[in-house]
Enzyme design. Structure first.
Site, PDB file in Angstrom:
ATOM      1  CB  THR A  20      -1.123   0.254   1.419  1.00  0.00           C
ATOM      2  OG1 THR A  20       0.177  -0.410   2.294  1.00  0.00           O
ATOM      3  CG2 THR A  20      -2.366  -1.227   1.222  1.00  0.00           C
ATOM      4  CD1 TRP A  21       4.981   4.425  -0.219  1.00  0.00           C
ATOM      5  CD2 TRP A  21       6.776   3.594  -0.925  1.00  0.00           C
ATOM      6  NE1 TRP A  21       6.047   5.423  -0.354  1.00  0.00           N
ATOM      7  CE2 TRP A  21       7.461   4.929  -0.813  1.00  0.00           C
ATOM      8  CE3 TRP A  21       7.452   2.029  -1.460  1.00  0.00           C
ATOM      9  CZ2 TRP A  21       8.005   4.955  -0.643  1.00  0.00           C
ATOM     10  CZ3 TRP A  21       9.129   3.086  -1.467  1.00  0.00           C
ATOM     11  CH2 TRP A  21       9.178   3.615  -1.877  1.00  0.00           C
ATOM     12  CE1 TYR A  58       6.008   2.509   3.026  1.00  0.00           C
ATOM     13  CE2 TYR A  58       3.855   0.476   3.472  1.00  0.00           C
ATOM     14  CZ  TYR A  58       5.208   0.766   3.119  1.00  0.00           C
ATOM     15  OH  TYR A  58       6.049   0.125   3.181  1.00  0.00           O
ATOM     16  CB  SER A 204       7.661  -8.633  -5.475  1.00  0.00           C
ATOM     17  OG  SER A 204       7.585  -8.367  -3.610  1.00  0.00           O
ATOM     18  CD  GLN A 283      -1.363  -1.014 -11.537  1.00  0.00           C
ATOM     19  OE1 GLN A 283      -0.804  -0.882  -9.923  1.00  0.00           O
ATOM     20  NE2 GLN A 283      -1.028  -0.316 -12.582  1.00  0.00           N
TER      21      GLN A 283
HETATM   22  N1  LIG Z   1       9.513  -2.245   3.734  1.00  0.00           N
HETATM   23  C1  LIG Z   1      10.378  -1.406   3.652  1.00  0.00           C
HETATM   24  O1  LIG Z   1      11.030  -0.664   3.753  1.00  0.00           O
HETATM   25  C2  LIG Z   1       8.807  -1.318   2.027  1.00  0.00           C
HETATM   26  C3  LIG Z   1       9.963  -0.755   1.135  1.00  0.00           C
HETATM   27  C4  LIG Z   1       9.105  -0.800  -0.029  1.00  0.00           C
HETATM   28  C5  LIG Z   1       7.752  -1.488  -0.495  1.00  0.00           C
HETATM   29  N2  LIG Z   1       7.277  -1.752   1.339  1.00  0.00           N
HETATM   30  C6  LIG Z   1       6.371  -2.537   1.127  1.00  0.00           C
HETATM   31  O2  LIG Z   1       5.717  -3.427  -0.102  1.00  0.00           O
HETATM   32  C7  LIG Z   1       5.197  -3.080  -1.335  1.00  0.00           C
HETATM   33  C8  LIG Z   1       5.590  -3.792  -3.164  1.00  0.00           C
HETATM   34  O3  LIG Z   1       6.769  -3.004  -3.036  1.00  0.00           O
HETATM   35  P1  LIG Z   1       6.582  -1.574  -4.119  1.00  0.00           P
HETATM   36  O4  LIG Z   1       4.650  -1.079  -3.308  1.00  0.00           O
HETATM   37  O5  LIG Z   1       7.729  -0.939  -3.112  1.00  0.00           O
HETATM   38  O6  LIG Z   1       6.924  -2.006  -5.289  1.00  0.00           O
HETATM   39  P2  LIG Z   1       6.419  -2.900  -6.355  1.00  0.00           P
HETATM   40  O7  LIG Z   1       5.762  -3.777  -5.820  1.00  0.00           O
HETATM   41  O8  LIG Z   1       7.543  -3.633  -7.157  1.00  0.00           O
HETATM   42  O9  LIG Z   1       5.464  -1.853  -7.474  1.00  0.00           O
HETATM   43  C9  LIG Z   1       4.767  -1.845  -7.588  1.00  0.00           C
HETATM   44  C10 LIG Z   1       4.130  -0.360  -8.927  1.00  0.00           C
HETATM   45  O10 LIG Z   1       4.377  -1.585  -9.432  1.00  0.00           O
HETATM   46  C11 LIG Z   1       3.022  -0.725 -10.617  1.00  0.00           C
HETATM   47  N3  LIG Z   1       2.406  -1.938 -10.639  1.00  0.00           N
HETATM   48  C12 LIG Z   1       1.570  -3.057  -9.785  1.00  0.00           C
HETATM   49  N4  LIG Z   1       0.461  -3.541  -9.825  1.00  0.00           N
HETATM   50  C13 LIG Z   1       1.234  -3.615 -11.676  1.00  0.00           C
HETATM   51  C14 LIG Z   1       0.824  -4.387 -12.846  1.00  0.00           C
HETATM   52  N5  LIG Z   1      -0.034  -5.632 -12.690  1.00  0.00           N
HETATM   53  N6  LIG Z   1       0.713  -4.051 -13.690  1.00  0.00           N
HETATM   54  C15 LIG Z   1       2.072  -3.174 -14.025  1.00  0.00           C
HETATM   55  N7  LIG Z   1       2.318  -2.205 -13.565  1.00  0.00           N
HETATM   56  C16 LIG Z   1       1.801  -2.673 -11.962  1.00  0.00           C
HETATM   57  C17 LIG Z   1       2.291   0.309  -9.938  1.00  0.00           C
HETATM   58  O11 LIG Z   1       2.978   1.228 -10.344  1.00  0.00           O
HETATM   59  P3  LIG Z   1       2.547   2.087 -11.923  1.00  0.00           P
HETATM   60  O12 LIG Z   1       1.172   1.758 -12.584  1.00  0.00           O
HETATM   61  O13 LIG Z   1       2.154   3.489 -11.521  1.00  0.00           O
HETATM   62  O14 LIG Z   1       4.034   1.765 -12.536  1.00  0.00           O
HETATM   63  C18 LIG Z   1       2.480  -0.359  -8.546  1.00  0.00           C
HETATM   64  O15 LIG Z   1       2.985   1.185  -7.752  1.00  0.00           O
HETATM   65  C19 LIG Z   1       4.428  -1.823  -0.703  1.00  0.00           C
HETATM   66  O16 LIG Z   1       3.630  -0.810  -1.110  1.00  0.00           O
HETATM   67  C20 LIG Z   1       4.797  -1.542   0.241  1.00  0.00           C
HETATM   68  O17 LIG Z   1       3.396  -2.281   1.481  1.00  0.00           O
HETATM   69  C21 LIG Z   1       8.092  -1.876   1.849  1.00  0.00           C
END
Ligand SMILES: NC(=O)c1ccc[n+]([C@@H]2O[C@H](COP(=O)([O-])OP(=O)(O)OC[C@H]3O[C@@H](n4cnc5c(N)ncnc54)[C@H](OP(=O)(O)O)[C@@H]3O)[C@@H](O)[C@H]2O)c1
Length: 312
Positions: A20-21, A58, A204, A283
Site C-alpha cells: 500500500t505504499w 505511507y 517484487s 492491478q
Molecule cells: N519495508 C520497506 O521498507 C518497504 C519498502 C518498499 C515497499 N514496501 C512494501 O512492499 C510493497 C510492494 O513494493 P512496492 O509497491 O514498493 O513495489 P512493487 O510492488 O515492485 O511495484 C508496485 C508498482 O508497480 C506497478 N504495478 C503494480 N501491479 C502492476 C500490474 N499488475 N501491472 C502493471 N504495473 C503494476 C504500480 O505502479 P505504476 O502503475 O505507477 O507503474 C505499483 O505502484 C509496498 O507497497 C509496501 O507495502 C516496504
C-alpha cells in the site's frame, strides 16, 4: 491462491500480498486518488482471504486510514501487516523505543479501525541507540496483550535479527527482493531459511518495471526513476532485456508478464510471500492471480540465464 505458514508463527498467509505504499498518495509515486485506493483494496477482498501490508509513513497515515476504510466489515478476511519505527509526527525519526512503539501501535490501531494487528514489523533498524532488548520485549508485550499476533522486522541485517531473536520470537523479515535486486541471497535469505523466519519481499515487481509496461521510450514520470538504480542507465537497458525474456515466457503460458516476475519470487526457497503494490482494482486482481502461478524448472532456468546477463 497458495498459502504458506509464516515462519514459526501461527499465521497462514497468501503467497502474494497487496502493498500500500503507492496508494497512500505518497508524492514518491506521483500521488493517487483516495477513492481509487479504497476500491483497489476492496477489489482484492472480493477474491477471498488476502494479506495487506501497510505502514504509518505511507502517505503520513493515509494508507492505514484507507486500509481501515476498505476492510471495515471484512476484518476476518485479512491478514493485516503494518509497521512501527518511522515516526511520521517527528520527521521520520528511526526510533524503536518502548515508549514510541506503545504510542505508535495505538495510532495504527485507530487508523486501521481494528483491535489487533496480525503482523507488526519494525520498519527500519533504530538509529537512536535503543537496545534491541527494549524493542523486542515491547513488541512481545503487545503479543501478550493480544494487540499483535506475530512480530516481524524489515531492512534488518543478519546480526540485527540474531540479536532481536534473543528477546522475542521473530516471525519474519521484510526485505527488498526481486529479479532486479537479489542482495539478500548472500546473507539474510539463507539465515532466514535456516532459522525458520519467513520472508515477505517488497518491490517484487521492481517498482513496476518487471510488469513489462515500461520501455526505452516510456519510463515512469515520478521519483522512483531517481531512486532505484535499475531505472537508470546502464542498468535500465539490461533490465529491459531481462523483461523481454519474462515476456516470452508469459506469452508461451498465456499469462501477464507480471505473473512471471512474481512467480519467480514466490519460487525462491525461503520466501513466504511476495508483496506487490497495486494502484488500481485491475492491478490488484491481476497481482493476486499470480498466487496460483508455479513456474517450471525450465522456465526458472531460462530466467536465471537472463538474470546473469543483467548482472554481468
Ligand atoms: N519495508 C520497506 O521498507 C518497504 C519498502 C518498499 C515497499 N514496501 C512494501 O512492499 C510493497 C510492494 O513494493 P512496492 O509497491 O514498493 O513495489 P512493487 O510492488 O515492485 O511495484 C508496485 C508498482 O508497480 C506497478 N504495478 C503494480 N501491479 C502492476 C500490474 N499488475 N501491472 C502493471 N504495473 C503494476 C504500480 O505502479 P505504476 O502503475 O505507477 O507503474 C505499483 O505502484 C509496498 O507497497 C509496501 O507495502 C516496504
Amino acid at each position: 491462491m497458495q498459502f504458506r505458514k509464516l515462519g514459526k508463527s501461527e499465521l497462514e498467509i497468501p503467497v502474494v500480498g497487496l502493498g500500500t505504499w503507492a496508494i497512500g498518495g505518497d508524492s514518491f509515486w506521483g500521488g493517487q486518488d483516495r477513492e481509487n485506493s479504497v476500491r483497489t483494496l476492496q477489489a482484492g477482498l472480493e477474491t477471498g482471504k488476502i494479506l495487506i501490508d501497510t505502514a504509518p509513513c505511507y502517505g503520513s497515515g493515509t494508507a492505514e486510514e484507507i486500509v481501515g476504510e476498505a476492510i471495515r466489515g471484512h476484518r476476518d478476511q485479512v491478514v493485516l501487516a503494518t509497521k512501527c519505527g518511522l515516526r511520521i509526527d517527528q520527521r521520520m525519526r528511526k526510533l524503536l523505543s518502548r515508549e514510541s512503539i506503545m504510542w505508535e501501535v495505538e495510532e495504527s490501531l485507530r487508523r486501521l479501525g481494528t483491535d489487533h494487528i496480525d503482523l507488526y514489523q519494525c520498519h527500519w533498524p533504530d538509529l537512536e541507540g535503543t537496545p534491541q532488548e527494549e524493542t523486542a520485549t515491547a513488541l512481545y508485550d503487545l503479543v501478550k496483550q493480544g494487540k499483535v499476533r506475530a512480530i516481524g522486522v524489515s531492512n534488518y541485517s543478519v546480526e540485527q535479527m540474531e540479536e532481536f531473536s534473543k528477546y522475542a520470537p521473530l516471525a519474519s523479515l521484510q526485505p527488498q527482493y526481486s529479479l532486479l535486486e537479489r542482495t539478500i541471497e548472500t546473507a539474510q535469505l539463507p539465515w532466514c531459511r535456516e532459522h525458520d523466519v519467513g520472508i515477505l519481499s517488497y518491490g517484487s515487481l521492481g517498482a513496476g518495471l518487471l510488469s513489462g509496461k515500461y520501455t526505452a521510450e516510456h519510463r515512469p514520470s515520478d521519483r522512483r526513476t531517481g531512486f532505484y538504480s535499475y531505472y537508470q542507465e546502464p542498468k535500465y537497458t539490461k533490465a529491459l532485456a531481462l523483461v523481454d525474456v519474462l515476456k516470452e515466457i508469459a506469452q508461451e503460458r498465456g499469462i501477464p508478464t507480471s505473473h512471471v516476475a512474481i512467480g519467480w519470487v514466490t519460487a525462491q526457497p525461503g520466501v513466504t510471500c511476495a508483496l506487490v503494490g497495486a494502484r488500481t482494482p485491475a492491478q490488484a486482481l491481476e497481482n493476486l492471480k499470480a498466487g496460483d502461478v508455479v513456474l517450471t524448472a525450465e522456465e526458472l532456468g531460462k530466467i536465471q540465464a537472463a538474470y546473469e546477463k543483467y548482472e554481468a
